[in-house]
Design an enzyme around this catalytic site. Structure first.
Site, PDB file in Angstrom:
ATOM      1  CE  LYS A 128      90.332  48.891   0.903  1.00 53.30           C
ATOM      2  NZ  LYS A 128      91.745  49.127   1.278  1.00 53.30           N
ATOM      3  NE  ARG A 177      99.545  41.701   1.299  1.00 46.46           N
ATOM      4  CZ  ARG A 177     100.236  42.670   1.891  1.00 46.46           C
ATOM      5  NH1 ARG A 177     101.067  42.402   2.886  1.00 46.46           N
ATOM      6  NH2 ARG A 177     100.107  43.913   1.477  1.00 46.46           N
ATOM      7  CG  ASP A 188      91.480  45.961  -4.843  1.00 41.65           C
ATOM      8  OD1 ASP A 188      92.575  46.413  -5.229  1.00 41.65           O
ATOM      9  OD2 ASP A 188      91.345  45.299  -3.799  1.00 41.65           O
TER      10      ASP A 188
HETATM   11  N1  BES Z   1      93.318  47.215  -2.688  1.00 43.00           N
HETATM   12  C1  BES Z   1      94.118  47.726  -1.636  1.00 43.00           C
HETATM   13  C2  BES Z   1      95.287  48.583  -2.130  1.00 43.00           C
HETATM   14  C3  BES Z   1      94.950  49.854  -2.852  1.00 43.00           C
HETATM   15  C4  BES Z   1      95.021  51.060  -2.200  1.00 43.00           C
HETATM   16  C5  BES Z   1      94.644  49.848  -4.189  1.00 43.00           C
HETATM   17  C6  BES Z   1      94.761  52.232  -2.877  1.00 43.00           C
HETATM   18  C7  BES Z   1      94.369  51.019  -4.867  1.00 43.00           C
HETATM   19  C8  BES Z   1      94.447  52.213  -4.217  1.00 43.00           C
HETATM   20  C9  BES Z   1      94.674  46.583  -0.804  1.00 43.00           C
HETATM   21  O1  BES Z   1      93.919  45.429  -0.770  1.00 43.00           O
HETATM   22  C10 BES Z   1      94.777  47.095   0.593  1.00 43.00           C
HETATM   23  O2  BES Z   1      93.770  47.278   1.199  1.00 43.00           O
HETATM   24  N2  BES Z   1      95.997  47.298   1.037  1.00 43.00           N
HETATM   25  C11 BES Z   1      96.264  47.746   2.349  1.00 43.00           C
HETATM   26  C12 BES Z   1      97.106  46.668   2.999  1.00 43.00           C
HETATM   27  C13 BES Z   1      97.221  46.764   4.478  1.00 43.00           C
HETATM   28  C14 BES Z   1      95.914  46.576   5.172  1.00 43.00           C
HETATM   29  C15 BES Z   1      98.193  45.700   4.942  1.00 43.00           C
HETATM   30  C16 BES Z   1      97.059  49.039   2.253  1.00 43.00           C
HETATM   31  O3  BES Z   1      97.863  49.187   1.344  1.00 43.00           O
HETATM   32  O4  BES Z   1      96.847  49.914   3.084  1.00 43.00           O
HETATM   33 ZN    ZN Z   2      92.654  45.095  -2.338  1.00 40.30          ZN
HETATM   34 MN    MN Z   3      92.465  45.428   0.782  1.00 39.42          MN
END
Ligand code: BES
Ligand code: ZN
Ligand code: MN
Length: 495
Positions: free
Chosen positions: A274, A349, A285
């Site tokens: 990230k 997922r 999370d």
């Molecule tokens: N934990 C995150 C989603 C999230 C984002 C939770 C903001 C709380 C606040 C999840 O694991 C993630 O990283 N999702 C990505 C998915 C993508 C890389 C396919 C996203 O939503 O950008």
């Molecule tokens: Zn996540």
């Molecule tokens: Mn993630």
């Protein structure tokens, strides 16, 4: 805000709370509680609008030290759910006046509405609001934490049903507050084993709960491929925490309810790291799992349904090391579905997939609900007002909606469709974990998960990435975790 809130106790409270509707005079029942006319006089002041969320303070010459007139909003549009927010407002006012005992007498106002008001539900909503606003994470108080000293509060209500509702509402809030405290716990402390211990501790508190932790070789034996891979790079080993609630007697034909919670103790994104500000806050999370733990607390303490409830917490840290799983890996899941990893940040997922397979194979579920901070896309779509909900089973969807209405934890249905499943096709496996396009982002998550639920088993997926925390004080919440889902899931098995 309060160190504890209890219901009942002796009469002779310091403060009295009465209700006033917007633009309305005080009702007859309330006037009976006003021996010297000071409450009536105050209710005529210009600031006594009766607006929902307003409080007017009165200092009568006789009786109670202080009377609070709580605004109930429009009489015709009144909904007991608004008392949850009312409980929050009241809690703030009581705490700032350092009041330790209060009597709630909203029955006069509520009785003046033509339609019958369910006093128990009204009491529950107010109790939830009081309990939720009362949360302070004492374990991690900082120099920026508000309110240094916390007192006890005892609450009583003249109406018996209202009083029973208050108790239930406070107990439901206690479950949500457990979820919030776990959410707040920093990731160097709330490791995977810490979460397992928290669940074992919960199981010791109630003889209807039991807990088992599956880790190490057993994960391999059970082919929990998502947990093994997502958790590989971390010093904290991944695990499946299984909490089971067993009622004293099961209603005839009642099949187990199964909750699957995403419990990522920290999401760095893995090798698909990230960037920018994206990582901050990712201690939360684990909030899907925390909500499930909170729900199990309330289920064991007050809801006590006559069916088995199984919680599967999919617990891992998405970290980075030379042992990390990587984009291009192909994983084979328990049900035979192969997944090409295209992005290690779509880790939720993968661990949920294991939980869904396990639930279908081993738990003989009546239904499955998974809950997760799954996608940033759902935050863009719905903000913190609604969680995203996917459920194609009419019966289960109606139950989830009913639980949502009772808890005030709002969910909004989003669609499944073959075209979304097609987005997830891979040249080297059955599916990818993240499509190369941003299109329908939160729905991609649901489409992915649908590959792991057996045909015929009712299933709902709830994405709480937008609702699990708020960034400023609002209603019955202070800035921070909301425990979203704990009350929703507890109500789901109550109905
Ligand atoms: N934990 C995150 C989603 C999230 C984002 C939770 C903001 C709380 C606040 C999840 O694991 C993630 O990283 N999702 C990505 C998915 C993508 C890389 C396919 C996203 O939503 O950008
Ligand atoms: Zn996540
Ligand atoms: Mn993630």
């Amino acid at each position: 805000m309060f160190s504890s809130i209890t219901v009942g106790g002796r009469s002779g409270a310091q403060a009295l709370v009465v209700g006033q509707f917007k633009g309305q005079k005080l009702d007859k029942g309330t006037l009976k509680l006003d021996p010297d006319g000071s409450v009536l006089a105050a209710s005529r002041r210009t600031e006594a609008t009766g607006e929902a969320g307003s409080v007017v303070e009165v200092f009568p010459g006789e009786g109670f030290e202080r009377v609070l007139i709580l605004g109930l909003g429009g009489k015709d549009s009144f909904d007991v759910g608004s008392l949850r927010r009312g409980g929050g407002v009241l809690g703030r006012a009581l705490a700032s006046a350092k009041i330790t005992s209060v009597e709630i007498a909203l029955d006069g106002a509520l009785g003046s509405i033509k339609r019958a008001v369910d006093e128990e539900r009204a009491g529950q909503a107010l109790g939830e609001g009081l309990g939720l606003i009362g949360w302070v994470c004492d374990e991690f108080r900082g120099s920026g934490t508000n309110g240094k000293k916390r007192g006890k509060l005892s609450v009583r209500a003249s109406d018996r049903d209202f009083s029973a509702g208050l108790k239930r509402g406070l107990a439901l809030a206690e479950g949500a507050n457990l979820a919030r405290t776990l959410s707040q716990t920093p990731p160097n402390i709330a490791t995977t084993m810490y979460m397992a211990k928290a669940c074992q501790k919960l199981a010791r508190q109630f003889d209807t709960l039991s807990c088992t932790v599956i880790k190490g070789e057993r994960l391999v034996k059970e082919r929990l491929e998502g947990l093994i891979n997502v958790g590989k790079a971390s010093e904290s080993p991944p695990c499946l925490i299984r909490l089971e609630y067993t009622p004293r007697s099961v209603a005839k034909g009642a099949k187990p309810a199964v909750f699957v919670g995403k419990t990522i103790t920290y999401d760095s994104g893995g090798l698909s790291i990230k960037v920018g500000g994206g990582m901050r806050g990712m201690k939360r999370d684990k909030d899907g799992g925390c909500a499930v733990i909170g729900a199990m607390h309330s289920i064991a303490s007050v809801v006590k349904p006559r069916r088995k409830v199984v919680a599967l917490l999919m617990c891992a840290e998405n970290a980075i090391s030379d042992e990390a799983y990587r984009p291009d890996d192909v994983l084979t899941f328990r049900n035979g579905v192969t997944v090409e990893v295209t992005n290690t940040d779509a880790e939720g997922r993968l661990v949920l997939a294991d939980g869904l397979c396990w639930a279908c194979d081993k738990e003989k579920p009546g239904f499955i609900v998974d809950i997760a901070t799954l996608t940033g896309g759902v935050v863009v779509a719905l903000g913190s007002t609604y969680a995203g909900m996917w459920c194609d089973d009419d019966g289960l969807r109606a139950q989830v909606q009913g639980a949502s209405d009772r808890s005030g934890e709002r969910v909004r249905r989003l669609p499944h469709h073959q075209e979304y499943r097609d987005l997830m096709k891979s040249p080297v496996a059955d599916i990818v974990n993240s499509a190369p396009v941003r299109a329908a982002h939160p729905i991609q998550g649901a489409a992915f998960l649908s590959h792991f639920v057996k045909e015929g088993i009712p299933w709902a997926h709830i994405d709480i990435a937008g609702t699990h925390a708020v960034d400023k004080d609002s209603g019955e919440y202070i800035a921070g975790p909301t425990g979203f889902g704990a009350r929703l899931l507890a109500e789901l098995v109550a109905g």
